[in-house]
Design a protein around this motif. Structure first.
Motif, PDB file in Angstrom:
ATOM      1  N   LEU A  23     -22.750 -11.475  12.919  1.00  0.00           N
ATOM      2  CA  LEU A  23     -22.345 -10.491  13.921  1.00  0.00           C
ATOM      3  C   LEU A  23     -21.363  -9.491  13.316  1.00  0.00           C
ATOM      4  N   VAL A  24     -20.372 -10.005  12.593  1.00  0.00           N
ATOM      5  CA  VAL A  24     -19.386  -9.127  11.940  1.00  0.00           C
ATOM      6  C   VAL A  24     -20.088  -8.190  10.968  1.00  0.00           C
ATOM      7  N   ALA A  25     -20.994  -8.735  10.162  1.00  0.00           N
ATOM      8  CA  ALA A  25     -21.713  -7.922   9.187  1.00  0.00           C
ATOM      9  C   ALA A  25     -22.513  -6.810   9.853  1.00  0.00           C
ATOM     10  N   SER A  26     -23.194  -7.148  10.950  1.00  0.00           N
ATOM     11  CA  SER A  26     -24.029  -6.151  11.613  1.00  0.00           C
ATOM     12  C   SER A  26     -23.212  -5.053  12.292  1.00  0.00           C
ATOM     13  N   MET A  27     -22.000  -5.375  12.706  1.00  0.00           N
ATOM     14  CA  MET A  27     -21.187  -4.389  13.424  1.00  0.00           C
ATOM     15  C   MET A  27     -20.233  -3.619  12.518  1.00  0.00           C
ATOM     16  N   THR A  28     -20.071  -4.067  11.272  1.00  0.00           N
ATOM     17  CA  THR A  28     -19.100  -3.420  10.391  1.00  0.00           C
ATOM     18  C   THR A  28     -19.688  -2.976   9.065  1.00  0.00           C
ATOM     19  N   PHE A  69     -14.770  -8.914  20.545  1.00  0.00           N
ATOM     20  CA  PHE A  69     -15.001  -8.523  19.159  1.00  0.00           C
ATOM     21  C   PHE A  69     -14.434  -7.139  18.886  1.00  0.00           C
ATOM     22  N   ASP A  70     -14.603  -6.202  19.805  1.00  0.00           N
ATOM     23  CA  ASP A  70     -14.060  -4.853  19.615  1.00  0.00           C
ATOM     24  C   ASP A  70     -12.539  -4.890  19.499  1.00  0.00           C
ATOM     25  N   GLU A  71     -11.903  -5.690  20.335  1.00  0.00           N
ATOM     26  CA  GLU A  71     -10.439  -5.802  20.298  1.00  0.00           C
ATOM     27  C   GLU A  71      -9.973  -6.394  18.969  1.00  0.00           C
ATOM     28  N   VAL A  72     -10.627  -7.458  18.532  1.00  0.00           N
ATOM     29  CA  VAL A  72     -10.264  -8.095  17.266  1.00  0.00           C
ATOM     30  C   VAL A  72     -10.479  -7.125  16.107  1.00  0.00           C
ATOM     31  N   THR A  73     -11.574  -6.368  16.137  1.00  0.00           N
ATOM     32  CA  THR A  73     -11.862  -5.406  15.076  1.00  0.00           C
ATOM     33  C   THR A  73     -10.766  -4.356  14.976  1.00  0.00           C
ATOM     34  N   GLU A  74     -10.284  -3.875  16.107  1.00  0.00           N
ATOM     35  CA  GLU A  74      -9.200  -2.883  16.083  1.00  0.00           C
ATOM     36  C   GLU A  74      -7.916  -3.467  15.476  1.00  0.00           C
ATOM     37  N   ILE A  75      -7.607  -4.706  15.790  1.00  0.00           N
ATOM     38  CA  ILE A  75      -6.419  -5.357  15.224  1.00  0.00           C
ATOM     39  C   ILE A  75      -6.584  -5.533  13.716  1.00  0.00           C
ATOM     40  N   VAL A  76      -7.777  -5.942  13.283  1.00  0.00           N
ATOM     41  CA  VAL A  76      -8.048  -6.104  11.849  1.00  0.00           C
ATOM     42  C   VAL A  76      -7.873  -4.778  11.123  1.00  0.00           C
ATOM     43  N   LYS A  77      -8.413  -3.714  11.676  1.00  0.00           N
ATOM     44  CA  LYS A  77      -8.278  -2.401  11.036  1.00  0.00           C
ATOM     45  C   LYS A  77      -6.805  -1.997  10.914  1.00  0.00           C
ATOM     46  N   LYS A  78      -6.037  -2.278  11.957  1.00  0.00           N
ATOM     47  CA  LYS A  78      -4.623  -1.897  11.971  1.00  0.00           C
ATOM     48  C   LYS A  78      -3.829  -2.627  10.886  1.00  0.00           C
ATOM     49  N   TYR A  79      -4.158  -3.907  10.637  1.00  0.00           N
ATOM     50  CA  TYR A  79      -3.353  -4.722   9.724  1.00  0.00           C
ATOM     51  C   TYR A  79      -4.078  -5.113   8.435  1.00  0.00           C
ATOM     52  N   LYS A  80      -5.193  -4.466   8.115  1.00  0.00           N
ATOM     53  CA  LYS A  80      -5.973  -4.878   6.943  1.00  0.00           C
ATOM     54  C   LYS A  80      -5.200  -4.731   5.638  1.00  0.00           C
ATOM     55  N   SER A  81      -4.233  -3.883   5.579  1.00  0.00           N
ATOM     56  CA  SER A  81      -3.452  -3.729   4.348  1.00  0.00           C
ATOM     57  C   SER A  81      -2.614  -4.976   4.042  1.00  0.00           C
TER      58      SER A  81
END
Length: 101
Positions: A23-28, A69-81
């Motif tokens: 799912l992660v792979a298909s959406m990102t 999943f959308d909420e988690v993705t936004e948090i991941v993007k914010k803190y990926k560094s």
């Protein structure tokens, strides 16, 4: 003898790690890196869990398909560094056979 004990499963849904990875792979647009399972368990382990009793009491579960999943993705993007990929892969295995795979 008393009343029979009732079991309430406090889950919104169950998913296999492989399914979440896909799912992660298909959406990102990322590639899944499949690695051997470090745990000593069957390769397939379908968990049969139902939350009907909680739903009957008013639970309206939020699932990966409906927004989480959308909420988690936004948090991941914010803190990926802050992510250190070297800390993610398993460093220990629960049995010798798995370590050799």
């Amino acid at each position: 003898a008393g009343d029979r004990v009732e079991i309430f499963n406090q889950v919104a849904e169950t998913r296999r790690v492989r399914d979440i990875a896909e799912l992660v792979a298909s959406m990102t647009d990322v590639e899944v890196n499949f690695i051997p399972n470090p745990r000593q368990e069957a390769a397939e382990n379908d968990l049969d869990v139902a939350n009907r009793k909680f739903c009957n009491l008013g639970l309206d579960p939020i699932t990966l398909d409906t927004g989480l999943f959308d909420e988690v993705t936004e948090i991941v993007k914010k803190y990926k560094s802050r992510c250190d990929p070297t800390k993610i892969l398993p460093a220990s295995f629960w049995n010798k056979k798995r370590a050799e795979e």
